[in-house]
Design an enzyme around this catalytic site. Structure first.
Site, mmCIF file in Angstrom:
data_model
loop_
_atom_site.group_PDB
_atom_site.id
_atom_site.type_symbol
_atom_site.label_atom_id
_atom_site.label_comp_id
_atom_site.label_asym_id
_atom_site.label_seq_id
_atom_site.Cartn_x
_atom_site.Cartn_y
_atom_site.Cartn_z
ATOM 1 N N ASN A 329 48.039 73.839 14.562
ATOM 2 C CA ASN A 329 49.442 73.774 15.187
ATOM 3 C C ASN A 329 49.432 76.011 15.417
ATOM 4 O O ASN A 329 50.720 75.981 15.739
ATOM 5 C CB ASN A 329 50.391 74.350 13.961
ATOM 6 N N ASN A 354 51.858 62.675 11.041
ATOM 7 C CA ASN A 354 52.990 62.491 12.083
ATOM 8 C C ASN A 354 53.201 61.376 12.335
ATOM 9 O O ASN A 354 53.411 60.256 12.178
ATOM 10 C CB ASN A 354 52.060 64.151 12.432
ATOM 11 N N ILE A 355 54.172 61.648 13.292
ATOM 12 C CA ILE A 355 55.321 60.468 13.751
ATOM 13 C C ILE A 355 54.450 59.694 14.372
ATOM 14 O O ILE A 355 55.352 58.267 14.373
ATOM 15 C CB ILE A 355 56.531 60.998 14.615
ATOM 16 N N CYS A 417 57.397 70.893 6.703
ATOM 17 C CA CYS A 417 56.235 70.077 7.451
ATOM 18 C C CYS A 417 56.317 70.596 8.727
ATOM 19 O O CYS A 417 55.667 72.273 8.599
ATOM 20 C CB CYS A 417 56.608 68.528 7.250
ATOM 21 N N GLY A 420 60.123 70.466 10.017
ATOM 22 C CA GLY A 420 61.214 69.836 8.967
ATOM 23 C C GLY A 420 62.765 69.400 8.756
ATOM 24 O O GLY A 420 63.289 68.934 8.378
ATOM 25 N N ARG A 423 59.244 64.303 7.889
ATOM 26 C CA ARG A 423 57.942 63.977 6.351
ATOM 27 C C ARG A 423 59.235 65.166 5.251
ATOM 28 O O ARG A 423 58.722 64.550 4.376
ATOM 29 C CB ARG A 423 57.176 64.878 6.653
#
Length: 702
Positions: A329, A354-355, A417, A420, A423
Site C-alpha cells: 500500500n 482483504n475484501i 486495516c 478501517g 476488518r
C-alpha cells in the site's frame, strides 16, 4: 416414509415439506419458495431442459412453441430455475425481474424498504428507533464526561477523553458519526482552536480522514479500544507531527488512571501457557518482552505502580493486514506506522485477508455446499481448502488478543486495516463481545452493530451490491460478504459458549438473510451521512424492532442462556480449534442432507415445526389449530443443529411445569382435607362437651 419419519431416518427438510396435508382435501403440503428481489444476484436465460432448445425456437431466436427457462441466482448462493408454458410469459418475466430487481445503485427509492412504509410516511407517522446513541452508550460503558470536562460522579476529576461534535454535518470525516470520542486535548470543545487544528491535521494524514476514535473503554482506567484507518506514509516515509501527538495523547491517557479499574498483574506461567498455548514472543499479550518505555511518562505515578511490567508498551497498534499488503500500500501513498516515530507504541500485523480474499473464499464455500457432486468422505478437507474457516480463525485470533490486552493490562489498543471500515469493524466488535456482556443480549447486540458497523461507516450498500446486477454492476469489485463473515464469527462464540449469549443461531441467520432482502432500512447505505440524507429512519422499518417482536414466535432465544455477567476469555487454542462450519446457514439450501429429522415425540416442542400427528390433529379439529408449538411468522422454517437438544430441554421444562402444577393442585386438595378434619374435630369436641357421646353418622363416615 411414515415409518422412516417415526424413526427419524429422513432429513429435517423432508420432514417439514412432505408431511401430511394441513387441511382435509389437500393432496400436497403448501410450500413456498421465496427469494426477495433485493437478494437476487442475477437472472439468466437458460436452456429448456425438456425440449433441448434455448429460447424455445429451433433457431434460438424465440420462435416456435417452446418455452424459456429462467434461472434466478441469489446473493446467498441459492438458485431457482423455472419454466413457463408460454415463451412470451417467460420473456416478460425476465424483463420484469431485471427491471425491478436491479434498479441501479442510485435509485434507492425503488428498494422495498422504502415502499413498505409509504402510507405512514405520507401521513407523517413513521418513526424508527435508533439503537445507538453516543452519549447514552458511552455513559453506560463508564466513559465519564460532563460538559466535556468533568465526570457527573466526581466534580473534581478530569478524564482523558471527551465527546467531540467537530464532525457535525459530516463535513470533516464523511464516513464517521457526527459525534465521537477523542483525547480531550484533541477536541475543539476543550482544546479550542488548537485542538480542532490537531484533529483536522490528523484527519489529513489518515486514509479517508478516519482519525483514531474510541469505540470501547472505561474512564476508571486506560483500558480502551480505538479504531482508525492507515496512515499516509508512502515510499517517502512521510510523517505527521499531529498524528504522532494524537497517538501520544491516547497513550498518555494512563496518567488519568483513578485506580478504580482492574490492576495489571503478572500472570503465573501455567496460566499464560493455558491461555496462549505457549510462552514465547507470540504470547506477549500476557508476558510482554518488547519496547522500553521512555519519554514524559517514565517515572510517573502510573508507571511506578506498575513496575512489574517495566517493558510494556503503553499503546499497542494492531494492523490487521498481512505485512506484505501493508508494504504494498505504500506504492499508493499509504502504509503503516513506523515505530521509531511513535514512542511507547508497538506494531503487530495479523494477516486478515482483504475484501477480495473474503469474496473468493465465500464463493468457494458456497459452491462446495451447493454442489450435488461433493465428495462427502473428504468433506472436512474440502471445507478447509476454501480458506473460509482459516479467515474466521484469523479474525477470532486478532479479536482475542485485542480483548486480552485490554482486559489484563488495562491499557489502550489501536486497531486499523486499510480504510478501517471492514476488518477493523469485525475485530473491534468481536473483541467487545468478549469484554462486555451487555453486547451478548437482545438489547445490546443491535447497539454494537449500529455503533461499530453503521455509525463508523461500514459500506453495507457497496458490499452487498443493492440494486445492481452482478454481470453489469459498476462496483462489482467492491462486493464482499464482510458482515456475513462477522456473523459467522459471532456464531462460533455462540456455539462454543451458549450460556453467555441470549440469542442463538436462528437470530444470526435472520440477520444474514436481511443483509440482502432490502426489506428493512437498518442495513442500507454506506454511512451515517447517507442514511440521514435518504431518510432511512423516517421512511423504512427497523430490523431490530422486527426481531424483538418475534423472539418467541421465531424461536430466536437461546434456552441455555444463563445471564453470565462476566468477561468471556476462553483459552485461545480452544477457541480456534473448535471453529467449525456454520452448517445451519451454509447448508440450508444444500441438495445433500445434513440434519436428521426430529423424532415425533419431540417435534411438538420445536417452535415453527410440527409432526404429522400434530397436523392430523389440526386438520381434524374444528378450528384447525393446535394449542402447543406456536407457528413461526415466516413462510420458511429455520432449522438448527440445536433443535433436538433444545426440544429435549423444552420437554423437560414442560414436564417440570406439569408436575409443578399437579403438585400445587394436590397441595391445595390436601389443605382442604386438613381444614375439613379440623372442622370435624371441633364438632366432636363440642359434642363431647355437651354430653353427646354419639357423633353424627355422616361425620363418623367422614
Amino acid at each position: 416414509i411414515e415409518l422412516a419419519v417415526d424413526r427419524a431416518g429422513l432429513t429435517r427438510q423432508w420432514q417439514h415439506n412432505h408431511c401430511k396435508p394441513i387441511k382435509k382435501g389437500d393432496t400436497h403440503r403448501r410450500h413456498v419458495l421465496q427469494m426477495p428481489l433485493g437478494s437476487m444476484d442475477r437472472v439468466e436465460k437458460g436452456q429448456d431442459l425438456y425440449s433441448g432448445t434455448f429460447g424455445g425456437g429451433s433457431d434460438g431466436n424465440g420462435g416456435g412453441q417452446g418455452s424459456l427457462t429462467l434461472v434466478m441466482y441469489g446473493k446467498d448462493g441459492r438458485w431457482i430455475r423455472f419454466t413457463t408454458q408460454s415463451l412470451g410469459d417467460s420473456i416478460r418475466a425476465h424483463e420484469a425481474l431485471s427491471t425491478y430487481a436491479f434498479p441501479g445503485r442510485r435509485n434507492l427509492g425503488y428498494l422495498f424498504a422504502f415502499e413498505s412504509r409509504r402510507e405512514e410516511v405520507l401521513a407523517g407517522k413513521a418513526t424508527q428507533n435508533i439503537r445507538f446513541d453516543p452519549v447514552t452508550e458511552f455513559a453506560r460503558m463508564g466513559v465519564c464526561f460532563q460538559d466535556n470536562v468533568v465526570s457527573h460522579n466526581d466534580k473534581s476529576k478530569v478524564y482523558p477523553w471527551t465527546l467531540t461534535c467537530a464532525n457535525q454535518g459530516h463535513k470533516l470525516i464523511p464516513s464517521y458519526p457526527s459525534m465521537f470520542v477523542v483525547p480531550r486535548e484533541a477536541s475543539s470543545e476543550i482544546g479550542g482552536e488548537k485542538g480542532f487544528r490537531l484533529l483536522k491535521q490528523t484527519a489529513m494524514f489518515r486514509s479517508e480522514g478516519r482519525v483514531p476514535a474510541l469505540t470501547w473503554g472505561n474512564s476508571a482506567d486506560a483500558a480502551s479500544i480505538w479504531r482508525c484507518s492507515q496512515p499516509k506514509v508512502g515510499f517517502s516515509n512521510n510523517r505527521s507531527s499531529a498524528d504522532e501527538t494524537f497517538l501520544r495523547l491516547i497513550a498518555e491517557g494512563v496518567k488519568y488512571n483513578s485506580g478504580e479499574g482492574g490492576k495489571r498483574v503478572r500472570m503465573p506461567p501455567a496460566y499464560t501457557r493455558l491461555m496462549c498455548g505457549a510462552m514465547d514472543s507470540e504470547s506477549d499479550v500476557l508476558s510482554p518482552k518488547h519496547t522500553t518505555i521512555s519519554g514524559p511518562l517514565q517515572g510517573s505515578s502510573v508507571m511506578e505502580s506498575n513496575k512489574i511490567y517495566p517493558s510494556l508498551p503503553l499503546l499497542r497498534i494492531l494492523d490487521l493486514r498481512p505485512k506484505s499488503a501493508a508494504v504494498a500500500n505504500r506504492t499508493a501513498g499509504y502504509g503503516y506506522e513506523s515505530v521509531g516515530n511513535y514512542p511507547q507504541c508497538k506494531l503487530d500485523f495479523w494477516n486478515i485477508g482483504n475484501i477480495h480474499a473474503v469474496r473468493d473464499s465465500a464463493t468457494r464455500v458456497i459452491s462446495l455446499c451447493q454442489s450435488p457432486q461433493t465428495n462427502d468422505v473428504n468433506w472436512s478437507g474440502l471445507v478447509e481448502e476454501t480458506k473460509w474457516l482459516t479467515q474466521i480463525r484469523h479474525i477470532l485470533n486478532a479479536s482475542w488478543h485485542t480483548a486480552a490486552h485490554v482486559h489484563f493490562h488495562r491499557l489502550p489498543i489501536l486497531v486499523h486495516c486499510s480504510h478501517g471500515w471492514d476488518r477493523t469493524s469485525q475485530v473491534c466488535a468481536i473483541a467487545q463481545l468478549l469484554l462486555d456482556p451487555f453486547y451478548r443480549t437482545f438489547a445490546g447486540f443491535p447497539v454494537l452493530v449500529e455503533k461499530d458497523f453503521s455509525a463508523f461507516g461500514h459500506p453495507f450498500h457497496t458490499r452487498a451490491g443493492h440494486g445492481e446486477n452482478s454481470k453489469g454492476g459498476e462496483n462489482n469489485s467492491q462486493r464482499s460478504p464482510i458482515f456475513f463473515q462477522f456473523l459467522d464469527c459471532v456464531y462460533q462464540l455462540v456455539q462454543q459458549f451458549p450460556t453467555f449469549f441470549e440469542f442463538g443461531s436462528k437470530y444470526l441467520i435472520i440477520l444474514y438473510d436481511h443483509i440482502y432482502s432490502c426489506r428493512f432500512g437498518t442495513l442500507l447505505c454506506d454511512n451515517e451521512r447517507e442514511r440521514f440524507s435518504a431518510g432511512i429512519y423516517e421512511r423504512t422499518n427497523s430490523l431490530w424492532d422486527y426481531l424483538d417482536a418475534n423472539v418467541k414466535t421465531m424461536d430466536l432465544a437461546n434456552v441455555e442462556f444463563a445471564r453470565v455477567n462476566q468477561v468471556l476469555m476462553p483459552p485461545l487454542s480452544s477457541l480456534l480449534r473448535r471453529t467449525t462450519l456454520w452448517t445451519d446457514c451454509h447448508l440450508r439450501y444444500s441438495p445433500r442432507a445434513y440434519l436428521p429429522c426430529i423424532p415425533r415425540e419431540l417435534s411438538e416442542y420445536v417452535t415453527g415445526t410440527a409432526s404429522s400427528a400434530r397436523e392430523e390433529e389440526a386438520s381434524s379439529s374444528p378450528t384447525g389449530e393446535v394449542a402447543m408449538a406456536p407457528k413461526t411468522s415466516v413462510t420458511e422454517v429455520l432449522h438448527s443443529i440445536n433443535d433436538e437438544p433444545n426440544a429435549i430441554l423444552h420437554r423437560a421444562m414442560h414436564d417440570a411445569e406439569t408436575w409443578k402444577s399437579k403438585s400445587k393442585a394436590q397441595q391445595l386438595e390436601l389443605q382442604k382435607m386438613r381444614t375439613r378434619v379440623e372442622e370435624l374435630e371441633m364438632k366432636l369436641s363440642a359434642a363431647a362437651a355437651n354430653g353427646r357421646t354419639d357423633a353424627p353418622a355422616n361425620n363418623a363416615g367422614d
